[in-house]
Write an enzyme that holds these catalytic residues in place. Structure first.
Site, PDB file in Angstrom:
ATOM      1  N   ASP A   1      36.955  29.202  29.082  1.00 12.28           N
ATOM      2  CA  ASP A   1      36.824  29.183  30.535  1.00 12.28           C
ATOM      3  C   ASP A   1      37.088  30.559  31.135  1.00 12.28           C
ATOM      4  O   ASP A   1      36.991  30.747  32.345  1.00 12.28           O
ATOM      5  CB  ASP A   1      37.731  28.127  31.182  1.00 12.28           C
ATOM      6  CG  ASP A   1      39.210  28.363  30.960  1.00 12.28           C
ATOM      7  OD1 ASP A   1      39.584  29.269  30.195  1.00 12.28           O
ATOM      8  OD2 ASP A   1      40.011  27.612  31.557  1.00 12.28           O
TER       9      ASP A   1
ATOM     10  N   SER B   1      44.151  26.581  25.712  1.00 14.59           N
ATOM     11  CA  SER B   1      43.532  27.808  26.199  1.00 14.59           C
ATOM     12  C   SER B   1      43.832  29.004  25.289  1.00 14.59           C
ATOM     13  O   SER B   1      43.460  29.015  24.117  1.00 14.59           O
ATOM     14  CB  SER B   1      43.986  28.055  27.636  1.00 14.59           C
ATOM     15  OG  SER B   1      43.286  29.088  28.244  1.00 14.59           O
TER      16      SER B   1
ATOM     17  N   ASP C   1      38.369  33.122  25.574  1.00 12.69           N
ATOM     18  CA  ASP C   1      39.646  32.579  25.126  1.00 12.69           C
ATOM     19  C   ASP C   1      39.385  31.281  24.371  1.00 12.69           C
ATOM     20  O   ASP C   1      38.232  30.925  24.104  1.00 12.69           O
ATOM     21  CB  ASP C   1      40.607  32.384  26.297  1.00 12.69           C
ATOM     22  CG  ASP C   1      40.097  31.375  27.321  1.00 12.69           C
ATOM     23  OD1 ASP C   1      38.883  31.105  27.330  1.00 12.69           O
ATOM     24  OD2 ASP C   1      40.908  30.861  28.114  1.00 12.69           O
TER      25      ASP C   1
ATOM     26  N   ASP D   1      39.392  28.078  24.962  1.00 13.63           N
ATOM     27  CA  ASP D   1      38.535  27.015  25.496  1.00 13.63           C
ATOM     28  C   ASP D   1      37.363  27.563  26.305  1.00 13.63           C
ATOM     29  O   ASP D   1      36.635  26.795  26.935  1.00 13.63           O
ATOM     30  CB  ASP D   1      39.345  26.015  26.324  1.00 13.63           C
ATOM     31  CG  ASP D   1      39.981  26.637  27.562  1.00 13.63           C
ATOM     32  OD1 ASP D   1      40.166  27.872  27.588  1.00 13.63           O
ATOM     33  OD2 ASP D   1      40.290  25.900  28.514  1.00 13.63           O
TER      34      ASP D   1
END
Length: 453
Positions: free
Chosen positions: A251, A101, A247, A249
């Site tokens: 999400d 992340s 960010d 990833d």
């Protein structure tokens, strides 16, 4: 959470805390758990972010899966929410996302997703941890999970088509053309780098992109939703209507208005809480937040008659509350926003598309959307510790917190909590006076560091 898996997967420094052996064994176990254990062949889909180590972990997981007879479908570099979407829509037994992340490049993580596109349940995670610890007898396994042979070996499938279908889904959600809208995108040199621009340009927006040149070690480095000042300057300098920062990833998403002011997750929840209430779509007349949300959000929601629930920090807890009660909007100040009408997880691209849609429909500027919400000053100090164990019962820490609470009274609050993914204890204070918050917060942080460091 467990020994290896925290609130958002198994995360740590690559080849220190999280090794390729861990990845291989996780692949072996879930290949057997969803496949050979049930007398059939499992289907598992895998995505990864742009970290150099993501390739190593991807191949290790795929090797473990196929060794126990499971078929591995590789999405390659993609977002966490895309893995959740593909797992659910294409009827996979399980999804795997390799990402840490917002963490720096040298960390990585393994996130597991169930067949409904949700974060994996605690019971299955506990079985995986038991297997990683070598306690096979507790799982009723003799020796090790059986290896597949000959034609029973699993297949590896290049599944870029799954990622493309997700892109098509995002485009299908737009109710408007965004022609003539000037949109800034900070892709954090991560998962969004090869998706975000495609989606927004397909919808007619004129895009201006930064941090979309990943090299394996620059993910999140001075970029993305955790380093948003670059996007703030970029939006103002290029006279853009709005900017979005993701960010690693993708999400989570934070927005920046035309003046360079940050529109965080709390403000996004406020915007859509109000909008969905007006449209009669706010189930239970409530939104779901975490204990880290700002006082200003609650005061603003009270004024417009929107209710709210508070959960522990972590988008999984927000989603669980939403599922249990049928709520349709929830999220975190950090930018994990969940619209259950569209997704089973926080999705930065869906969040950005919803914000853009709201701007288009209203004809207003981004700065107008949050004019009625006043954010209270909030200070967060991260204290690196040797151990997170026992801090809640430490008398010196309790005494420092109590002193801060007494000084703030009804005008603010203090929240101390351990990170779910890093060796940190977070000290947050909120109230009307920034100088007072700084003094109180650092006084508590100093005690935490002395006692736990």
């Amino acid at each position: 959470m467990g020994k290896y898996f925290g609130t958002d997967g198994f995360r740590g420094e690559a080849n220190v805390d999280l090794t390729s052996e861990h990845a291989y064994r996780i692949g072996k176990f879930i290949g057997w758990y969803y496949g050979a254990r049930k007398g059939r062949k499992a289907r598992v889909v895998i995505g990864k972010d742009t970290r150099r180590s993501s390739y190593m972990f991807e191949y290790a997981i795929v090797a473990g899966l196929t060794a126990t007879g499971a078929d591995a479908y590789m999405l390659h570099v993609t977002t966490t929410p895309s893995v959740a979407y593909v797992t659910r829509v294409d009827n996979f037994d399980c999804g795997v996302m390799i990402s840490a992340s917002h963490n720096p490049f040298y960390d990585n993580g393994i996130k597991l997703i169930n067949s409904r596109g949700e974060k994996m349940d605690d019971e299955t995670i506990a079985d995986i941890e038991t297997y990683l610890d070598g306690n096979l007898a507790a799982l009723g396994i003799e020796g090790d999970v059986p290896s597949a042979k000959r034609e029973e070996l699993g297949e590896i499938v290049d599944y870029v088509s799954g990622r493309n279908r997700y892109v098509g889904y995002l485009i299908s959600l737009a109710a408007h053309s965004y022609k003539n809208m000037r949109v800034g995108l900070d892709c954090a040199n991560g998962s969004a780098w090869n998706i975000a621009k495609t989606v927004f340009e397909a919808l007619g927006a004129k895009t201006f992109v930064i941090n979309a040149e990943p090299d394996g070690v620059n993910i999140n480095r001075g970029a993305g939703s955790t380093h948003i000042d670059g996007l703030r300057r970029f939006v103002v300098e290029n006279h853009l209507d709005v900017g979005f920062a993701y960010d690693g990833d993708a999400d989570r998403c934070l927005a920046v208005d035309e003046n360079g002011e940050v529109v965080d997750g709390d403000k996004i929840i406020y915007i859509f809480g109000c909008q969905m209430k007006r449209e009669g779509r706010l189930a239970g007349n409530k939104v779901v937040t975490t204990v880290m949300s700002n006082f200003g959000l609650y005061k603003a929601l009270d004024e417009v008659g929107v209710g709210y629930e508070k959960t522990a920090v972590g988008d999984r807890f927000v989603y669980e509350c939403m599922q249990q009660n049928g709520y349709r909007l929830g999220g975190e100040q950090s930018g994990h926003i969940i619209f259950t009408d569209f997704s089973t997880t926080g999705d930065g691209l869906i969040t950005a598309l919803q914000v853009l849609s709201s701007l288009k429909r209203s004809g207003r500027k981004a700065s107008d959307l949050t004019a009625l919400m006043t954010t209270y000053p909030q200070l967060l100090v991260n204290v690196k510790v040797a151990t997170k164990e026992g801090w809640e019962t430490n008398e010196a820490i309790k005494k420092a917190i109590a002193a801060g609470d007494e000084e703030l009274g009804d005008n603010g609050r203090i929240l101390v909590r351990p990170s779910g993914t890093e060796p940190l204890i977070r000290v947050m204070a909120e109230g009307p006076d920034q100088e007072q918050l700084d003094r109180i917060c650092h006084a508590i942080a100093d005690v935490v560091k002395k006692e736990q460091g």
